[in-house]
Design a protein around this motif. Structure first.
Motif, PDB file in Angstrom:
ATOM      1  N   ILE A  83      47.114   0.222  35.451  1.00 53.25           N
ATOM      2  CA  ILE A  83      45.678   0.109  35.735  1.00 53.25           C
ATOM      3  C   ILE A  83      45.476  -0.348  37.187  1.00 53.25           C
ATOM      4  O   ILE A  83      44.633   0.167  37.919  1.00 53.25           O
ATOM      5  CB  ILE A  83      45.000  -0.883  34.763  1.00 53.25           C
ATOM      6  CG1 ILE A  83      45.079  -0.344  33.336  1.00 53.25           C
ATOM      7  CG2 ILE A  83      43.545  -1.131  35.158  1.00 53.25           C
ATOM      8  CD1 ILE A  83      44.618  -1.331  32.279  1.00 53.25           C
ATOM      9  N   ASN A  84      46.282  -1.305  37.596  1.00 51.60           N
ATOM     10  CA  ASN A  84      46.148  -1.824  38.952  1.00 51.60           C
ATOM     11  C   ASN A  84      46.509  -0.795  40.014  1.00 51.60           C
ATOM     12  O   ASN A  84      45.960  -0.812  41.112  1.00 51.60           O
ATOM     13  CB  ASN A  84      47.001  -3.084  39.130  1.00 51.60           C
ATOM     14  CG  ASN A  84      46.266  -4.313  38.657  1.00 51.60           C
ATOM     15  OD1 ASN A  84      45.044  -4.364  38.740  1.00 51.60           O
ATOM     16  ND2 ASN A  84      46.988  -5.280  38.139  1.00 51.60           N
ATOM     17  N   VAL A  85      47.452   0.081  39.706  1.00 48.15           N
ATOM     18  CA  VAL A  85      47.792   1.136  40.665  1.00 48.15           C
ATOM     19  C   VAL A  85      46.568   2.015  40.908  1.00 48.15           C
ATOM     20  O   VAL A  85      46.214   2.306  42.050  1.00 48.15           O
ATOM     21  CB  VAL A  85      48.988   1.976  40.161  1.00 48.15           C
ATOM     22  CG1 VAL A  85      49.083   3.289  40.919  1.00 48.15           C
ATOM     23  CG2 VAL A  85      50.274   1.187  40.329  1.00 48.15           C
ATOM     24  N   VAL A  86      45.886   2.393  39.835  1.00 44.99           N
ATOM     25  CA  VAL A  86      44.727   3.281  39.971  1.00 44.99           C
ATOM     26  C   VAL A  86      43.594   2.565  40.722  1.00 44.99           C
ATOM     27  O   VAL A  86      43.121   3.040  41.758  1.00 44.99           O
ATOM     28  CB  VAL A  86      44.236   3.743  38.585  1.00 44.99           C
ATOM     29  CG1 VAL A  86      42.968   4.569  38.725  1.00 44.99           C
ATOM     30  CG2 VAL A  86      45.333   4.549  37.897  1.00 44.99           C
ATOM     31  N   PHE A  87      43.204   1.400  40.187  1.00 41.10           N
ATOM     32  CA  PHE A  87      42.065   0.719  40.801  1.00 41.10           C
ATOM     33  C   PHE A  87      42.436   0.067  42.135  1.00 41.10           C
ATOM     34  O   PHE A  87      41.612  -0.019  43.028  1.00 41.10           O
ATOM     35  CB  PHE A  87      41.457  -0.295  39.830  1.00 41.10           C
ATOM     36  CG  PHE A  87      40.593   0.345  38.795  1.00 41.10           C
ATOM     37  CD1 PHE A  87      39.276   0.660  39.076  1.00 41.10           C
ATOM     38  CD2 PHE A  87      41.110   0.681  37.559  1.00 41.10           C
ATOM     39  CE1 PHE A  87      38.475   1.277  38.132  1.00 41.10           C
ATOM     40  CE2 PHE A  87      40.316   1.295  36.606  1.00 41.10           C
ATOM     41  CZ  PHE A  87      38.995   1.601  36.895  1.00 41.10           C
ATOM     42  N   GLY A  88      43.678  -0.384  42.240  1.00 40.12           N
ATOM     43  CA  GLY A  88      44.120  -0.984  43.501  1.00 40.12           C
ATOM     44  C   GLY A  88      44.067   0.022  44.634  1.00 40.12           C
ATOM     45  O   GLY A  88      43.604  -0.280  45.736  1.00 40.12           O
ATOM     46  N   LEU A  89      44.500   1.240  44.351  1.00 37.61           N
ATOM     47  CA  LEU A  89      44.455   2.294  45.378  1.00 37.61           C
ATOM     48  C   LEU A  89      43.002   2.597  45.747  1.00 37.61           C
ATOM     49  O   LEU A  89      42.658   2.701  46.928  1.00 37.61           O
ATOM     50  CB  LEU A  89      45.163   3.557  44.878  1.00 37.61           C
ATOM     51  CG  LEU A  89      45.127   4.762  45.819  1.00 37.61           C
ATOM     52  CD1 LEU A  89      45.784   4.410  47.155  1.00 37.61           C
ATOM     53  CD2 LEU A  89      45.824   5.960  45.212  1.00 37.61           C
ATOM     54  N   LEU A  90      42.167   2.696  44.725  1.00 42.02           N
ATOM     55  CA  LEU A  90      40.746   2.972  44.980  1.00 42.02           C
ATOM     56  C   LEU A  90      40.124   1.874  45.844  1.00 42.02           C
ATOM     57  O   LEU A  90      39.466   2.146  46.855  1.00 42.02           O
ATOM     58  CB  LEU A  90      39.992   3.087  43.643  1.00 42.02           C
ATOM     59  CG  LEU A  90      38.467   3.197  43.758  1.00 42.02           C
ATOM     60  CD1 LEU A  90      38.081   4.558  44.313  1.00 42.02           C
ATOM     61  CD2 LEU A  90      37.790   2.954  42.429  1.00 42.02           C
ATOM     62  N   VAL A  91      40.366   0.625  45.454  1.00 45.41           N
ATOM     63  CA  VAL A  91      39.785  -0.499  46.193  1.00 45.41           C
ATOM     64  C   VAL A  91      40.324  -0.534  47.626  1.00 45.41           C
ATOM     65  O   VAL A  91      39.565  -0.668  48.585  1.00 45.41           O
ATOM     66  CB  VAL A  91      40.085  -1.830  45.466  1.00 45.41           C
ATOM     67  CG1 VAL A  91      39.754  -3.015  46.355  1.00 45.41           C
ATOM     68  CG2 VAL A  91      39.297  -1.910  44.171  1.00 45.41           C
ATOM     69  N   ALA A  92      41.633  -0.373  47.769  1.00 46.84           N
ATOM     70  CA  ALA A  92      42.234  -0.402  49.109  1.00 46.84           C
ATOM     71  C   ALA A  92      41.654   0.716  49.967  1.00 46.84           C
ATOM     72  O   ALA A  92      41.329   0.518  51.137  1.00 46.84           O
ATOM     73  CB  ALA A  92      43.750  -0.259  49.013  1.00 46.84           C
ATOM     74  N   TRP A  93      41.503   1.880  49.380  1.00 44.85           N
ATOM     75  CA  TRP A  93      40.978   3.039  50.104  1.00 44.85           C
ATOM     76  C   TRP A  93      39.557   2.776  50.588  1.00 44.85           C
ATOM     77  O   TRP A  93      39.227   2.979  51.753  1.00 44.85           O
ATOM     78  CB  TRP A  93      41.010   4.266  49.188  1.00 44.85           C
ATOM     79  CG  TRP A  93      40.365   5.461  49.793  1.00 44.85           C
ATOM     80  CD1 TRP A  93      39.122   5.942  49.565  1.00 44.85           C
ATOM     81  CD2 TRP A  93      40.952   6.331  50.772  1.00 44.85           C
ATOM     82  NE1 TRP A  93      38.880   7.056  50.324  1.00 44.85           N
ATOM     83  CE2 TRP A  93      39.984   7.319  51.084  1.00 44.85           C
ATOM     84  CE3 TRP A  93      42.177   6.373  51.427  1.00 44.85           C
ATOM     85  CZ2 TRP A  93      40.216   8.323  52.007  1.00 44.85           C
ATOM     86  CZ3 TRP A  93      42.401   7.381  52.352  1.00 44.85           C
ATOM     87  CH2 TRP A  93      41.439   8.328  52.635  1.00 44.85           C
ATOM     88  N   VAL A  94      38.730   2.303  49.670  1.00 46.86           N
ATOM     89  CA  VAL A  94      37.323   2.067  50.013  1.00 46.86           C
ATOM     90  C   VAL A  94      37.202   0.981  51.084  1.00 46.86           C
ATOM     91  O   VAL A  94      36.457   1.119  52.051  1.00 46.86           O
ATOM     92  CB  VAL A  94      36.523   1.695  48.744  1.00 46.86           C
ATOM     93  CG1 VAL A  94      35.172   1.115  49.098  1.00 46.86           C
ATOM     94  CG2 VAL A  94      36.349   2.922  47.860  1.00 46.86           C
ATOM     95  N   LEU A  95      37.996  -0.096  50.928  1.00 40.71           N
ATOM     96  CA  LEU A  95      37.909  -1.196  51.897  1.00 40.71           C
ATOM     97  C   LEU A  95      38.423  -0.772  53.265  1.00 40.71           C
ATOM     98  O   LEU A  95      37.944  -1.236  54.292  1.00 40.71           O
ATOM     99  CB  LEU A  95      38.714  -2.399  51.403  1.00 40.71           C
ATOM    100  CG  LEU A  95      38.156  -3.135  50.181  1.00 40.71           C
ATOM    101  CD1 LEU A  95      39.077  -4.264  49.787  1.00 40.71           C
ATOM    102  CD2 LEU A  95      36.763  -3.660  50.466  1.00 40.71           C
ATOM    103  N   GLU A  96      39.413   0.123  53.296  1.00 40.85           N
ATOM    104  CA  GLU A  96      40.009   0.531  54.573  1.00 40.85           C
ATOM    105  C   GLU A  96      39.210   1.624  55.264  1.00 40.85           C
ATOM    106  O   GLU A  96      39.184   1.698  56.479  1.00 40.85           O
ATOM    107  CB  GLU A  96      41.427   1.053  54.349  1.00 40.85           C
ATOM    108  CG  GLU A  96      42.550   0.092  54.620  1.00 40.85           C
ATOM    109  CD  GLU A  96      42.247  -0.931  55.672  1.00 40.85           C
ATOM    110  OE1 GLU A  96      42.031  -0.530  56.818  1.00 40.85           O
ATOM    111  OE2 GLU A  96      42.246  -2.129  55.353  1.00 40.85           O
TER     112      GLU A  96
END
Lengths: 286, 285, 351
Positions: A83-96
């Motif tokens: 779950i963290n891989v999916v949402f972590g990537l999304l969050v990192a992408w949006v923040l970056e």
């Protein structure tokens, strides 16, 4: 820089290093303190583990309750990691990638699970997801029970693990030049194709590293889980809690067996992470 | 009159960025909602529950003697563990970042070790070493020294759990900064202490602070390891997180959350300081 | 394909990157956008390429307004300053990328892709490097891979952002000539951005000199070098001595050594160092008395630095023969005389 020039620079730096003073003192102090604070206690575990009889090992690992606890920990840690891989990537992408109001605040809050004491996280999540809690009541309408179930454990472990994935992926995304995405677009790639063939391969090593870090942390996590899990033996009792239970029953050998097993798994994970990071660096140079 | 006209340079305009397409706005929204629901709501719940029975009970809960004792013990544990680990971090980063030697990467892995040990296991190893049935148990009992189920055990477990924080922050930072400035100082005749004090420390001070803040947050908030070694003796060996647990298990929810709100506040301060230091680092000093 | 740029304006916040730009590029032409950083040349290139949108005006490629076409469908070959190669892909996969991401019904077959990639590798002379990764290539090789990758989509126009900026001096010179020959071979309308006047003058059919978001001059390399339209162009294309003087009956009067006051000054004279001469005696009214301060004789020409009694520097480039004839030494008192000058009236340079 040219590779050879780099190598020359390195050897020169190495030669110069001995010029600085304080090596003996600082290394001596490091080793002394490390031995006292970490190695001596760890040696106690190793010694104790070595003295545990095969009978004790068989008795402990043969127990259905312990097996259930170990599997539960592995399973929930794995699911939370995914779950963290999916949402972590999304969050990192949006923040970056995007600038929007509140971005910096959200970015700072990603570290909340690092900063918030686990016991506090545990009782807060329990209150939030309990049947009369803010989110629990919504889940209840859909017929989903979170608190005192495996789902509750997964929620807590996802909370704990999120920053590991986000903070591992973020610098790698930063490193990915905007030019690269523009190049893909100018060659006719759709946004999905750019993500699938350019961005995803680029962040994969970081994603796996982040997953592994989150998984390792989740495997040993205690404070945030014990409140929300309900600790039903054989159902929602996680491995660290099983150790706790053994200790309370003064079954030190049993506790040591489970602890040693957890530690070995953690160390294997640590080796995997080191290998992955070496792989990532190699790819970066290539 | 004459003069050489040289080329002039001007900084180019920065590229503006922001979500533009509906898909991009959608991504931003999903991420924001996820973070707010998943991270922010638990924090809000802590304060909302803490104040649910009114301010009077809130202050009563955090000022009762047992709570004050728990706060005191938490401060003692962090007050010992954080400075010691900071000192260790400074020494270790000097040895590992400034010099090359055999076994360096192995030593780095050993320093990282506490990160991969479950808090419960960390507590267990101290019980095995200093507990009544432990390796040093008999000797300690003969000398009437209590470690487990007493304050020293709590301090030791806290030290172990927070051991790598400062060192882990400083080693990469010092490696990245290289040795040039230190070598320059050496060539100008500075002693080792002078180099460290006047050249190295000013360069890494924000890194040190960063490590100290993270180390402190973990030291004050540690639960699992401390829980194993404390014995849960009320008013004696309870740190603040353990006190929260006891109140919670006694169904004194408002009081539990009141004490938890102090720890949540600590987390917020930690995040604020951390962001400030990162911002400082970016703006360059 | 021809490119037509009409009245283009682009702002970043308060900063006007381009203001009211007009430019026509003919089919098959190789054009250089030359200017200092911040002059808007890269912004212009990015707008032509569709990476950036303009506030006003339009870019017409091949008769159609390109602003309305998504970058993916523009068929613009863009070579990025730092190449932007996909580093987890081999050279082959990098070049094949643009063909493989096409919609299924337009996508060439596997063999066709392989053939096209190998043809391109041959064109950029890198046939043997197909299985390598970008990290294993030299800067010049990467540059050529980036070019091949851009050409793979059979672009209507080729855009290059500082194509030689990140290379060593020697590789730069080789690649420059190579690019010129390649262009003569494939005749693709091409625009490249550079801040290096030598590069622009050597490679391009036409040079567009830009400054502060405006076009200062458009012309052939010979035009812009020998007939600069503005003081900026003159100064940007080489070392320059500036003389302040006044106009009398339309012709310049330059009183040696005597600076005109701000009011009196009505014109400036720009003289390149190699168009100055040094004499021991006053040759004309325009001669300026000066003292030799520094001599650098190492090179095809001798560079002499003079200083006027007012303390200002004049650079002169002499042939080795002339230098020997004059027997100059440090401290020699001489006269400096412009042999050929470019005159700009006050209106030309006062903004």
């Amino acid at each position: 820089m040219h590779p050879t020039a780099y190598a020359v620079g390195l050897t020169m730096a190495r030669k110069h290093k001995s010029v600085l003073p304080g090596f003996g003192l600082s290394l001596g102090f490091t080793l002394f303190y490390l031995s006292l604070a970490v190695l001596l206690p760890m040696a106690a575990l190793a010694l104790k583990a070595a003295s545990v009889s095969l009978d004790d090992i068989g008795r402990t690992l043969g127990s259905e309750r312990v097996q259930a606890a170990l599997w539960l920990s592995l399973r929930t840690a794995f699911i939370a990691g995914v779950i963290n891989v999916v949402f972590g990537l999304l969050v990192a992408w949006v923040l970056e990638r995007y600038n929007f109001p509140g971005r910096r605040l959200l970015d700072a809050f990603v570290d909340l699970p690092f900063a918030l004491p686990t016991a506090v996280a545990g009782i807060a999540l329990t209150a939030l997801y309990s049947p009369n809690g803010w989110l629990g009541s919504i889940a209840g309408i859909a017929g989903i029970k979170v608190v005192y179930t495996e789902l509750g454990i997964i929620v807590a472990l996802t909370f704990i693990g999120l920053p590991f994935v986000v903070r591992t992926v973020q610098p790698v995304l930063q490193d990915l030049d905007a030019e690269i995405e523009e190049a893909a677009a100018s060659l006719g790639a759709t946004p999905y194709q750019t993500f699938r063939y350019i961005i995803l391969p680029h962040v994969t090593p970081a994603l796996i590293t982040g997953f592994t870090l989150a998984f390792a942390r989740a495997l040993g996590e205690y404070g945030s889980v014990v409140f929300i899990s309900g600790n039903l033996p054989g159902k929602t009792e996680i491995a660290p809690l099983a150790i706790m239970t053994k200790l309370e029953q003064y079954d030190y050998n049993g506790a040591v067996v489970i602890a040693a097993l957890l530690l070995v798994v953690s160390l294997i994970i640590l080796f995997i992470i080191n290998g992955l990071q070496a792989w990532g660096r190699k790819r970066k140079l290539a | 009159m004459a003069g050489i006209v040289t080329k002039q340079a001007k900084a180019g305009a920065r590229r503006a960025r922001g979500p533009r397409t509906p898909a991009q706005i959608g991504l931003v929204l999903i991420a924001t909602v996820f973070l707010v629901v998943f991270l922010l709501l638990p924090l809000v719940v802590v304060f909302s529950e803490a104040l649910s029975k009114g301010l009077g009970l809130y202050f009563a809960a955090i000022t009762e003697p047992e709570a004050m004792n728990a706060i005191k013990l938490t401060l003692i544990a962090a007050g010992i563990a954080v400075p010691l680990n900071t000192l260790f971090g400074l020494g270790a980063s000097w040895a590992l970042a400034k010099f090359e030697f055999k076994g360096k990467s192995f030593l780095l892995s050993l320093i990282d070790l506490p990160f991969s040990v479950s808090p419960v296991v960390a507590g267990l190893i101290f019980v095995l070493l200093y507990g009544t049935q432990g390796f040093l148990g008999e000797w300690l009992a003969d000398n009437r020294i209590r470690v487990i189920f007493a304050v020293p055990g709590i301090v030791l477990a806290t030290m172990f759990i927070t051991f790598p924080f400062v060192a882990r922050e400083l080693i990469p930072l010092m490696q990245q900064q290289g040795n040039d400035e230190e070598l320059a100082a050496r060539s100008l005749g500075a002693s080792g202490w002078q180099i460290f004090r006047r050249v190295t420390l000013p360069n890494i001070k924000w890194g040190v602070l960063y490590g100290v803040i993270l180390c402190n947050a973990r030291a004050m908030g540690e639960f699992g390891a401390v829980s194993v070694v404390s014995g849960h003796i009320r008013g004696k060996t309870n740190t603040l997180p353990l006190h929260v647990e006891i109140l919670y298990n006694e169904y004194q929810f408002a009081a539990a959350f009141a004490c938890a709100s102090l720890l949540a506040l600590l987390a917020l301060i930690t995040l604020a300081l951390k962001s400030f230091i990162e911002w400082r680092g970016h703006s360059g000093s | 394909m021809a490119i037509e740029i009409k009245n283009l304006t682009k702002r970043f916040g308060d900063f006007t990157a381009l203001s009211g730009l007009n430019l026509n590029i003919a089919d098959g032409e190789l054009v250089a956008l030359l200017g200092p950083s911040g002059s808007g040349k890269t912004t212009l290139l990015r707008i032509i390429g569709g990476l950036e949108q303009a506030e006003e005006g339009e870019v017409i490629v091949d008769g159609a307004n390109a602003g309305t076409v998504d970058i993916r469908d523009r068929r613009v070959g863009f070579v990025f300053q730092h190449y932007a190669l996909f580093r987890h892909m081999t050279v082959f996969d990098n070049i094949a990328f643009g063909l493989r991401v096409r919609p299924r019904n337009e996508r060439p077959g596997k063999d066709e892709i392989s053939k096209r990639v190998h043809d391109l590798l041959k064109l950029v002379q890198l046939e043997r490097l197909a299985p390598r990764y970008p990290g294993q290539l030299s800067g010049g090789q990467r540059q050529r891979v980036a070019l091949a990758r851009a050409l793979a989509i059979e672009p209507k126009v080729l855009l290059l952002d500082e194509p030689f900026g990140a290379l060593d001096a020697q590789v730069r010179r080789d690649l420059r000539r190579w690019l010129r020959r390649l262009h003569d071979e494939i005749k693709l309308t091409s625009v490249f951005v550079t801040h290096d006047q030598e590069e622009a003058l050597e490679v391009a059919d036409r040079v567009v000199v830009m400054n502060h978001g405006k076009i200062e001059q458009v012309g052939t390399p010979v035009d812009v070098y020998h007939r600069p339209a503005t003081p900026f162009v003159y100064a940007f294309l080489g070392d320059t001595n500036v003389f302040h003087g006044r106009l009398e009956d339309g012709s310049p009067v330059l009183v040696g050594g005597e600076p005109p006051s701000e009011k009196q000054e009505t014109a400036r004279m720009y003289v390149r160092p190699h168009l100055m001469d040094i004499e021991h005696d006053r040759a004309s009214v325009e001669s300026v008395p000066a003292k030799v301060m520094h001599i650098n004789a190492a090179g095809p020409t001798v560079k002499v630095e003079l200083e006027t009694p007012l303390g200002e520097a004049i650079m002169v480039e002499l042939t080795q023969d002339r230098f020997l004839e004059l027997k100059l030494e440090r401290g020699t008192e001489v006269f400096a005389t412009p042999r050929q000058q470019q005159l700009f009236k006050k209106d030309d340079y006062v903004i």
